[in-house]
Design an enzyme around this catalytic site. Sequence first.
Site, PDB file in Angstrom:
ATOM      1  CG  ASN A 168      -2.344   0.748   1.568  1.00 48.83           C
ATOM      2  OD1 ASN A 168      -2.967   0.641   2.441  1.00 48.83           O
ATOM      3  ND2 ASN A 168      -2.650   1.297  -0.338  1.00 48.83           N
ATOM      4  CG  ASN A 173      -8.328   8.073  -0.626  1.00 47.67           C
ATOM      5  OD1 ASN A 173      -8.055   7.346   0.173  1.00 47.67           O
ATOM      6  ND2 ASN A 173     -10.597   8.466   0.047  1.00 47.67           N
ATOM      7  CB  CYS A 199      -4.534   5.679   5.201  1.00 51.24           C
ATOM      8  SG  CYS A 199      -3.551   3.824   4.402  1.00 51.24           S
ATOM      9  CG  ASN A 243      -1.244  -0.907   5.699  1.00 51.21           C
ATOM     10  OD1 ASN A 243      -0.331  -1.640   6.140  1.00 51.21           O
ATOM     11  ND2 ASN A 243      -2.187  -1.611   4.269  1.00 51.21           N
ATOM     12  CG  ASN A 260     -10.674   4.023   7.706  1.00 56.64           C
ATOM     13  OD1 ASN A 260     -11.409   3.443   7.801  1.00 56.64           O
ATOM     14  ND2 ASN A 260     -10.406   3.813   6.321  1.00 56.64           N
ATOM     15  CG  ASN A 318     -12.172   1.702   2.220  1.00 56.69           C
ATOM     16  OD1 ASN A 318     -11.574   2.601   1.058  1.00 56.69           O
ATOM     17  ND2 ASN A 318     -12.231   2.225   3.535  1.00 56.69           N
ATOM     18  CB  CYS A 332      -7.096  -1.510   2.519  1.00 59.11           C
ATOM     19  SG  CYS A 332      -8.333  -0.535   3.713  1.00 59.11           S
ATOM     20  CB  THR A 364      -8.528   1.025   8.372  1.00 61.35           C
ATOM     21  OG1 THR A 364      -8.676   1.694   6.672  1.00 61.35           O
ATOM     22  CG2 THR A 364      -8.151   1.938   8.764  1.00 61.35           C
TER      23      THR A 364
END
Length: 313
Positions: free
Chosen positions: A28, A92, A101, A103, A186, A219, A252, A254
């Site tokens: 990522n 993003n 995020c 990562n 998120n 997501n 990803c 999260t």
Amino acid sequence: MTTDPSLQLQPETGLSGVPFTKGHGTGNDFILIADPDGLLEIGAHQAAAACDRHRGLGADGLIRAVRSTLVPEGRALLQTNPDAEWFMDYRNADGSISEMCGNGVRVFVQFLISNRLMALDNGGTAVIATRAGIKVVERTTSGYSVDMGPWEFIHPEDANGKGMDSLVEADGLEVPRPALSISMGNPHTVVALAELAELRATRLADAPQVQPQPAHGTNVEFVVPHDPLVHDGVGHVTMRVHERGVGETQSCGTGACAAAAATRFWAGTGAPADWVVRVPGGEVGVRFHAGPDGREHVHLSGPAVLVAGGTFL
């Protein structure tokens, strides 16, 4: 002779002369920019141009490191978390603002250390401000571990009764699949698939369709539980993800937390607290524990790698 301004070459990113670093966490990947004094105006166009994989540097997102005192969301968090010196300003790949995020926050701390904006020994913790609240990041011998905060159902009235709250359509799946929506600060929507072959056949170039969709989009994670699910007291799943505003990504953070939370909920009483989530870019660890606020928190652990640096032309 005059030249039509529309025909003149313009800088692709609008960030000429700005230093950058490229980094990733299990594939990522991110562009990171230090702006400690808040002097840069990095909007949606600049971020999207920089993240473009053909005309820019290429990345899943752009992270600006700015002091929390210079960002409204950061100033608000400093009221109760005075150690949160740095704010993770994350966009993003399409330029849209995201809450945070998992990562990215690990790579963010590695970036701060590399740029001597922070000192952190193994076992030490950093308090980071994000749009999803405070994240406490611990440096370990193999990377970083992050207290991602509490998880929760986006539609608890449906989740607790049926274990599912939506249907997801995706290219490569013959029929819509039931899913469960999880918030990690998120939004995420998790779909369980039966086999790895089905996971490989799912095409994620286009965004899956979720009905009903969370208010600000979502997501979408497609997850295959291993057989056996639990080995040596640790749960194991394999995941692919379509990230809101990005597309399919190698990992990803999260999303891995949400995938583990949903699978653990479906598994029922006796499901383990520790999980390994395999993603195309590697694997991350997820651990559930009682938080200081009395709610169940999620810890995410994994590597953070800086690979290159330079200056925008």
